[in-house]
Design an enzyme around this catalytic site. Sequence first.
Site, PDB file in Angstrom:
ATOM      1  N   ARG A  63      28.997  16.634  -2.811  1.00 51.33           N
ATOM      2  CA  ARG A  63      29.297  14.746  -3.422  1.00 51.33           C
ATOM      3  C   ARG A  63      31.023  15.038  -4.629  1.00 51.33           C
ATOM      4  NH1 ARG A  63      25.007  17.304  -7.952  1.00 51.33           N
ATOM      5  NH2 ARG A  63      26.799  18.735  -9.662  1.00 51.33           N
TER       6      ARG A  63
ATOM      7  N   LYS B 139     -11.366 -24.121  15.327  1.00 51.69           N
ATOM      8  CA  LYS B 139     -12.681 -23.226  14.606  1.00 51.69           C
ATOM      9  C   LYS B 139     -13.005 -22.090  15.289  1.00 51.69           C
ATOM     10  CE  LYS B 139     -16.311 -25.344  13.953  1.00 51.69           C
ATOM     11  NZ  LYS B 139     -17.346 -26.954  13.681  1.00 51.69           N
TER      12      LYS B 139
ATOM     13  N   HIS C  70       8.541   9.765  -7.596  1.00 54.94           N
ATOM     14  CA  HIS C  70       9.243   8.095  -7.917  1.00 54.94           C
ATOM     15  C   HIS C  70      10.246   7.812  -6.690  1.00 54.94           C
ATOM     16  CE1 HIS C  70       9.906  10.542 -11.344  1.00 54.94           C
ATOM     17  NE2 HIS C  70      10.456  11.117 -10.708  1.00 54.94           N
TER      18      HIS C  70
ATOM     19  N   GLY D  15     -20.544 -20.297  17.868  1.00 55.44           N
ATOM     20  CA  GLY D  15     -19.077 -19.797  17.866  1.00 55.44           C
ATOM     21  C   GLY D  15     -18.863 -19.692  16.114  1.00 55.44           C
TER      22      GLY D  15
ATOM     23  N   ASN E 147       9.191  19.784  -4.007  1.00 55.96           N
ATOM     24  CA  ASN E 147       9.585  18.511  -5.093  1.00 55.96           C
ATOM     25  C   ASN E 147      11.179  17.808  -5.240  1.00 55.96           C
ATOM     26  OD1 ASN E 147       9.306  17.855  -8.282  1.00 55.96           O
ATOM     27  ND2 ASN E 147      11.443  17.622  -7.714  1.00 55.96           N
TER      28      ASN E 147
ATOM     29  N   ALA F  89     -18.233 -22.481  21.948  1.00 52.84           N
ATOM     30  CA  ALA F  89     -16.826 -22.339  21.659  1.00 52.84           C
ATOM     31  C   ALA F  89     -16.075 -23.301  21.756  1.00 52.84           C
ATOM     32  CB  ALA F  89     -16.705 -20.868  21.786  1.00 52.84           C
TER      33      ALA F  89
END
EC number: 2.7.7.23
Length: 453
Positions: A437, A22, A360, A100, A374, A9
């Site tokens: 809120r 390589k 989503h 290798g 949920n 190698a």
Amino acid sequence: MTLDVVILAAGQGTRMRSAKPKVLHALAGKPLVSHVLDTAEQLGATRTHVVIGHGAEQVETELDGRDVRFALQAEQKGTGHAVAQTLDELGDGKVLILYGDVPLIRAETLTALLDEVDERRLGLLTVTLDDPGGYGRIVRDAEGRVTRIVEHKDASEAERGITECNTGIVAATGTQLKRWLPQLSAENAQGEYYLTDIFAMAAAEGIEVATASPASALEVEGVNNRSQMAALERAYQRDRAERLLTEGVALADPARFDVRGRLQCGHDVFIDVGCVFEGDVTLGDGVSVGPYTLIRDSHVAAGTVIEAHSIIEGAEVAEQAHIGPFARLRPGTRLARQSKVGNFVETKNAEVGEGSKINHLSYVGDASLGGGVNIGAGTITCNYDGANKHRTEIGDDVFVGSNTALVAPVALGAGATIGAGSTISRDVEAGALAVARTRQTTRAGWKRPRKSS
């Protein structure tokens, strides 16, 4: 008898046009040399030696933790010179020389070659090619015995007509190599010490050269440039696809499919085009994987549907879940039976209970969701305070309205309801409604400011 495996190698691989050695370029998601090392392990090698040169430190770093011995070839003076760098470490038993950049050689092929070797026989793996190109040729006598190997650049016109070629893979004994390698000469067209010259030495001593051949020429294909690398990748993936088809997996297009690790599939699995599987992946019976999906180190149980363009990494998915399209499951995600993670949802280190839905546009990280939950669109678990991660605990049958921020650490009791647009920073008791809120203000007949002309 002991077995030493020597893997060459040290080459620079200049035609790859890369700063990376390589042998470190990846085939099917794994460095070329790692494929060869895996094969050596299957053979039960006593010792494995990797001869390094160009980019030696990079190769050593990549292989850190593997049971190998490194030998440095400071100057690349040929294959014989490379193997000679390991002589002080070799035992007297069997020695197998591999490359290798030849990653697909099979352990079964090498075992057959090693079975031929003893002190009176040398082993050589050969292959017959319609177009031998630059390969060395196998020269035999009238009785069919191998007398020598001639390199392409040193071959005569008659010798270049020979189609039986040298793969470079040699099996010998340590005793033989210690005797022959110091005798090599660099008097040839390349000015290098050829390992192949030991075959003429063997013939001169009356030592038989036994040959074996791979089941497919693909096993001994090497890599010298990017084009060959791409061709070998596709050949490897075609082989993997054929195996899966034989096992009953339905592939929409076997030519557009990549496995970069280990993929196990149950019955009636369907895989659409452009999918990539990395690491250790299991798909249960009836799993359907949509196009351009990436799955890495994950288990997906029976009946699950994965829609297009999803990324699943380090996840455990139970039966009949539904994922995507465009979902991202990060490490530590565990989806229970019949749960759903929909489009543009990201989860990380999260448990999603049976039948729960995050349909989503949400981020759920460092969280536990009970069953029947949920999560409305735009919900975010705010799990990071700039220094530490904190968990969000959500009980069974909780309903979280859209565009909600859950500021961890926080817990929502079973059956709680969170009004849309809320920022929840304190625990919510079971069955309660929480709304956090600002009150809406409406001004009738409002006129927008206008720019002065």
